[in-house]
Enzyme design. Structure first.
Site, PDB file in Angstrom:
ATOM      1  N   VAL A  60      52.007  13.492  24.145  1.00 56.69           N
ATOM      2  CA  VAL A  60      52.697  13.590  22.861  1.00 56.69           C
ATOM      3  C   VAL A  60      52.348  14.930  22.219  1.00 56.69           C
ATOM      4  O   VAL A  60      51.190  15.341  22.217  1.00 56.69           O
ATOM      5  CB  VAL A  60      52.250  12.433  21.924  1.00 56.69           C
ATOM      6  CG1 VAL A  60      52.810  12.635  20.524  1.00 56.69           C
ATOM      7  CG2 VAL A  60      52.676  11.085  22.472  1.00 56.69           C
ATOM      8  N   GLY A 105      48.337  17.785  19.886  1.00 61.90           N
ATOM      9  CA  GLY A 105      48.872  17.008  21.000  1.00 61.90           C
ATOM     10  C   GLY A 105      47.872  15.968  21.456  1.00 61.90           C
ATOM     11  O   GLY A 105      46.710  15.985  21.019  1.00 61.90           O
ATOM     12  N   LYS A 106      48.283  15.072  22.290  1.00 62.10           N
ATOM     13  CA  LYS A 106      47.356  14.099  22.888  1.00 62.10           C
ATOM     14  C   LYS A 106      48.031  13.486  24.104  1.00 62.10           C
ATOM     15  O   LYS A 106      49.250  13.355  24.147  1.00 62.10           O
ATOM     16  CB  LYS A 106      47.017  12.986  21.885  1.00 62.10           C
ATOM     17  CG  LYS A 106      45.689  12.301  22.172  1.00 62.10           C
ATOM     18  CD  LYS A 106      44.546  13.171  21.733  1.00 62.10           C
ATOM     19  CE  LYS A 106      43.200  12.608  22.093  1.00 62.10           C
ATOM     20  NZ  LYS A 106      42.123  13.440  21.501  1.00 62.10           N
ATOM     21  N   GLY A 107      47.213  13.093  25.070  1.00 60.25           N
ATOM     22  CA  GLY A 107      47.771  12.430  26.245  1.00 60.25           C
ATOM     23  C   GLY A 107      46.839  11.346  26.719  1.00 60.25           C
ATOM     24  O   GLY A 107      45.667  11.304  26.326  1.00 60.25           O
ATOM     25  N   ASP A 146      38.821  13.921  26.886  1.00 60.67           N
ATOM     26  CA  ASP A 146      38.658  12.960  25.797  1.00 60.67           C
ATOM     27  C   ASP A 146      37.929  11.765  26.424  1.00 60.67           C
ATOM     28  O   ASP A 146      37.245  11.944  27.438  1.00 60.67           O
ATOM     29  CB  ASP A 146      40.053  12.591  25.230  1.00 60.67           C
ATOM     30  CG  ASP A 146      39.977  11.815  23.929  1.00 60.67           C
ATOM     31  OD1 ASP A 146      39.650  12.411  22.910  1.00 60.67           O
ATOM     32  OD2 ASP A 146      40.219  10.593  23.932  1.00 60.67           O
TER      33      ASP A 146
END
Ligand code: NAD
Length: 416
Positions: A60, A105-107, A146
């Site tokens: 995202v 962002g992040k995934g 993460d």
């Protein structure tokens, strides 16, 4: 009113409060709260027993008005699209609060790495990297470790990306091993940034770090290093905890013994020379500095009135809920909010990216020195907003961040 436990709603309510202070028009709020891009991928992976399992993955990008998206990749059974959206927007505000030229962002992949072999994790990672390749890149979206991902995961992503584009591309991920363009000082950057912020907060509250009593929830990567740095300053670490419970000694814990005990037994409980304490009790100990460095939603509207500290340094993301913010503010407790307190990690990730793009690598002292400058500058800027507008530090940090993103959005204009 019951507090929301949704991270997405928590971040959204903090954005709304800042947008109100800044009197942002409705149209701009609409633009800034929507995700820029959301990608859902299915990842067929050959398992070691020959079977094929299909995992769900996400990437995202919340906002890229100020630069490429930046954010970690999480492997966990509880990963959801909503969680990715919340964490991506948190990254937008964190980068803007500290004036790092990135968006958020992040995934993540829905999986349980504890039940997977290294070879399965490598195949999963390479397939995931290949599926999100159309979104990532050093000038588009830069990933990082993460929960349950590490420097090895980043090395696989960098390699998969590089093999696909046909040349080595270091800057597509940060948090890489130093042997592969990683930055010196990255591992302890979050804790070090937290420590710089605590020192500034102590100046505001007229507390001498060397006389301070400190309680730290979470004895992992961030908690351990923060404890050490404060201990080296002469502070007294009176309580520590991990997921198995905590230990307390009001005269000060022997930090070296605590580390050795944790290394030997895998837990803090049972540490000689200390009494047992629960994680909940630790948060309510009388101290000068409380560092929640474990998980989210630890200080809530329910227990905030019993918190007895002058400073809360929110090392863990969203450890303090919006309901608790109000209660702590009424008690004149100074909260260093997560988007400032734990920004050291993304700041040194930014340094890693800069070093990769330039092909010129810095010494650890240089990294720490630049990190200190950005943390102190960001703290002072946010404190000034807080003073000028008579706001708590959290809202001031969001006002600073949301203001920067709205300025960038306005000046870019609307395409076409
Ligand atoms: P970690 O996994 O190394 O350590 C987490 C610690 O919290 C462990 O000691 C664990 O036992 C403890 N813990 C887990 N559940 C708990 C519970 N219910 N009650 C009390 N303790 C519990 O993680 P970390 O890298 O140190 O990160 C800590 C926090 O900081 C996380 O919220 C993370 O999102 C945030 N953070 C970390 C970084 C980073 O660079 N590592 C950057 C930004 C934010």
């Amino acid at each position: 009113m019951k507090e929301t436990s949704s991270l997405f709603e928590m971040v959204r309510s903090r954005f709304d409060a800042a947008a109100d202070v800044l009197r942002l028009p409705r149209d701009l709020r609409e633009v800034m709260t929507h995700m820029k891009r959301q990608l859902i991928v299915s990842l067929p992976v050959r398992m070691d027993d020959g079977s094929i399992r299909v995992f769900d993955g996400y990437r995202v990008q919340h906002n890229i008005a100020r630069g490429p998206a930046k954010g970690g990749i999480r492997y966990h059974p509880n990963v959801t699209l909503d969680q990715m959206k919340a964490l991506a927007s948190l990254m937008t505000w964190k980068c803007a609060a500290t004036n790092i030229p990135y968006g958020g962002g992040k995934g993540g992949v829905v999986c349980d790495p504890a039940t997977m072999s290294q070879a399965e994790l490598e195949r999963l990672t390479r397939r995931y990297a290949s599926e999100i390749l159309l979104m990532i890149g050093p000038d588009r979206d830069i990933a990082a470790p993460d929960v349950n991902t590490d420097s090895q995961t980043m090395a696989w992503i960098m390699d998969t990306y590089s093999m696909t584009v046909g040349h080595s591309m270091l800057g597509v991920v940060t948090g890489k091993p130093v042997a592969l363009g990683g930055s010196r000082g990255r591992e302890e950057a979050t804790a070090r940034g937290c420590w710089y912020a605590i020192r500034e907060a102590c100046k505001v509250k007229n507390i001498h770090v060397k006389d301070a009593r400190v309680a730290i929830q979470g004895f992992g990567s961030v908690g351990t290093t923060t404890a050490w740095l404060l201990h080296e300053d002469g502070a007294k670490i009176i309580a520590l905890s991990d997921s198995g419970g905590g230990v307390v000694n009001l005269k000060g814990l022997d930090l070296e013994a605590a580390l050795a005990h944790k290394q030997m037994t895998g837990r803090l409980s049972g540490l000689p020379g200390a009494d047992a304490i629960s994680n909940e009790e630790l948060l309510e100990l009388k101290c000068d500095i409380l560092v929640p460095a474990a998980i989210e939603s630890q200080i809530t509207a329910e227990n905030a009135s019993r918190v007895r500290t002058s400073i809360v340094a929110e090392a863990a993301n969203a450890a303090v809920t919006p309901g608790a913010d109000e209660a702590l503010s009424r008690k004149d407790c100074f909260v260093v909010p997560d988007i400032l307190c734990n920004a050291g990690g993304v700041i040194v990730s930014y340094f890693e990216w800069v070093q990769d793009l330039q092909g010129l690598f810095w010494s650890e002292a240089e990294v720490n020195n630049q990190l200190e400058k950005i943390m102190i500058r960001s703290f002072k800027e946010i404190y000034e907003v807080a003073q000028k507008r008579k706001l708590a530090m959290r809202l001031a940090a969001y006002v600073q961040a949301v203001g920067r993103v709205s300025d960038a959005t306005n000046v870019r204009g609307l395409f076409p």
